[in-house]
Design a protein around this motif. Structure first.
Motif, mmCIF file in Angstrom:
data_model
loop_
_atom_site.group_PDB
_atom_site.id
_atom_site.type_symbol
_atom_site.label_atom_id
_atom_site.label_comp_id
_atom_site.label_asym_id
_atom_site.label_seq_id
_atom_site.Cartn_x
_atom_site.Cartn_y
_atom_site.Cartn_z
ATOM 1 N N LEU A 69 23.605 -5.298 23.439
ATOM 2 C CA LEU A 69 24.830 -5.467 22.659
ATOM 3 C C LEU A 69 25.556 -4.145 22.462
ATOM 4 C CD1 LEU A 69 23.797 -7.962 19.836
ATOM 5 C CD2 LEU A 69 25.121 -8.430 21.918
ATOM 6 N N VAL A 70 26.865 -4.179 22.665
ATOM 7 C CA VAL A 70 27.734 -3.025 22.473
ATOM 8 C C VAL A 70 29.041 -3.504 21.852
ATOM 9 C CG1 VAL A 70 26.811 -1.618 24.371
ATOM 10 C CG2 VAL A 70 28.664 -3.229 24.824
ATOM 11 N N GLN A 75 35.730 -4.892 19.992
ATOM 12 C CA GLN A 75 35.085 -6.195 19.883
ATOM 13 C C GLN A 75 33.571 -6.011 19.824
ATOM 14 O OE1 GLN A 75 36.328 -9.444 19.686
ATOM 15 N NE2 GLN A 75 34.189 -9.951 19.347
ATOM 16 N N ALA A 76 32.965 -6.408 18.711
ATOM 17 C CA ALA A 76 31.517 -6.253 18.529
ATOM 18 C C ALA A 76 30.753 -7.373 19.229
ATOM 19 C CB ALA A 76 31.183 -6.250 17.047
ATOM 20 N N ASN A 77 29.445 -7.189 19.351
ATOM 21 C CA ASN A 77 28.513 -8.186 19.872
ATOM 22 C C ASN A 77 28.786 -8.587 21.318
ATOM 23 O OD1 ASN A 77 27.069 -8.444 17.362
ATOM 24 N ND2 ASN A 77 28.838 -9.571 16.606
ATOM 25 N N ARG A 92 31.219 1.511 22.483
ATOM 26 C CA ARG A 92 30.442 2.165 21.425
ATOM 27 C C ARG A 92 29.122 1.413 21.279
ATOM 28 N NH1 ARG A 92 32.957 5.951 19.155
ATOM 29 N NH2 ARG A 92 31.640 6.090 17.344
ATOM 30 N N ARG A 93 28.124 2.107 20.778
ATOM 31 C CA ARG A 93 26.852 1.446 20.486
ATOM 32 C C ARG A 93 27.054 0.427 19.371
ATOM 33 N NH1 ARG A 93 24.821 6.808 21.530
ATOM 34 N NH2 ARG A 93 23.410 6.631 23.301
ATOM 35 N N GLN A 94 26.317 -0.671 19.459
ATOM 36 C CA GLN A 94 26.295 -1.658 18.373
ATOM 37 C C GLN A 94 25.315 -1.130 17.338
ATOM 38 O OE1 GLN A 94 27.887 -4.833 18.517
ATOM 39 N NE2 GLN A 94 27.225 -5.267 16.458
ATOM 40 N N LEU A 100 31.057 -11.001 11.772
ATOM 41 C CA LEU A 100 31.496 -12.030 12.701
ATOM 42 C C LEU A 100 32.631 -12.883 12.155
ATOM 43 C CD1 LEU A 100 28.065 -13.280 14.045
ATOM 44 C CD2 LEU A 100 29.636 -11.675 15.109
ATOM 45 N N ALA A 101 32.795 -12.907 10.843
ATOM 46 C CA ALA A 101 33.816 -13.769 10.239
ATOM 47 C C ALA A 101 35.202 -13.159 10.428
ATOM 48 C CB ALA A 101 33.514 -13.957 8.759
#
Length: 109
Positions: A69-70, A75-77, A92-94, A100-101
């Motif tokens: 995951l990055v 945008q995460a995940n 970027r590193r997660q 998530l909401a």
């Protein structure tokens, strides 16, 4: 998405693209997954566990383990093993659990 283009030997002379990882510019092989590109550039971990801070890195390379995951372009995940590398990506590193909401970050609600 076909996996054929994502799993092939990396050879010198392959086309390369420029991406950014943690603010550092990287020249990586083109036409591979983001996970493969990061690993080929010497990146040893891509995430930190939300539970205990344990470092994680691409492991299965097929979207099963979620160790890669990055955050990509904010945008995460994002599973790096499932995303083809493209020029200009900002990665970027997660770090821990990402929100998530919708509407929670920067929201006036």
């Amino acid at each position: 998405m076909s996996a054929d283009s994502l799993f092939r030997p990396l050879t010198p002379g392959d086309d390369t693209v420029q991406i950014e990882f943690e603010g550092l510019p990287l020249t990586v092989p083109g036409a591979v997954s983001l996970a493969a590109a990061l690993l080929s550039s010497g990146i040893r971990h891509t995430r930190e566990s939300a539970i205990n801070g344990r470092l994680g890195a691409p492991y299965c390379m097929m979207g099963v383990c979620f160790e890669c995951l990055v955050e990509v372009d904010g945008q995460a995940n994002v599973q790096a093993c499932l995303v083809p590398v493209r020029p200009g990506m900002r990665v970027r590193r997660q770090r821990g659990a990402a929100c998530l909401a919708q509407g929670e970050e920067g929201s006036d609600e």
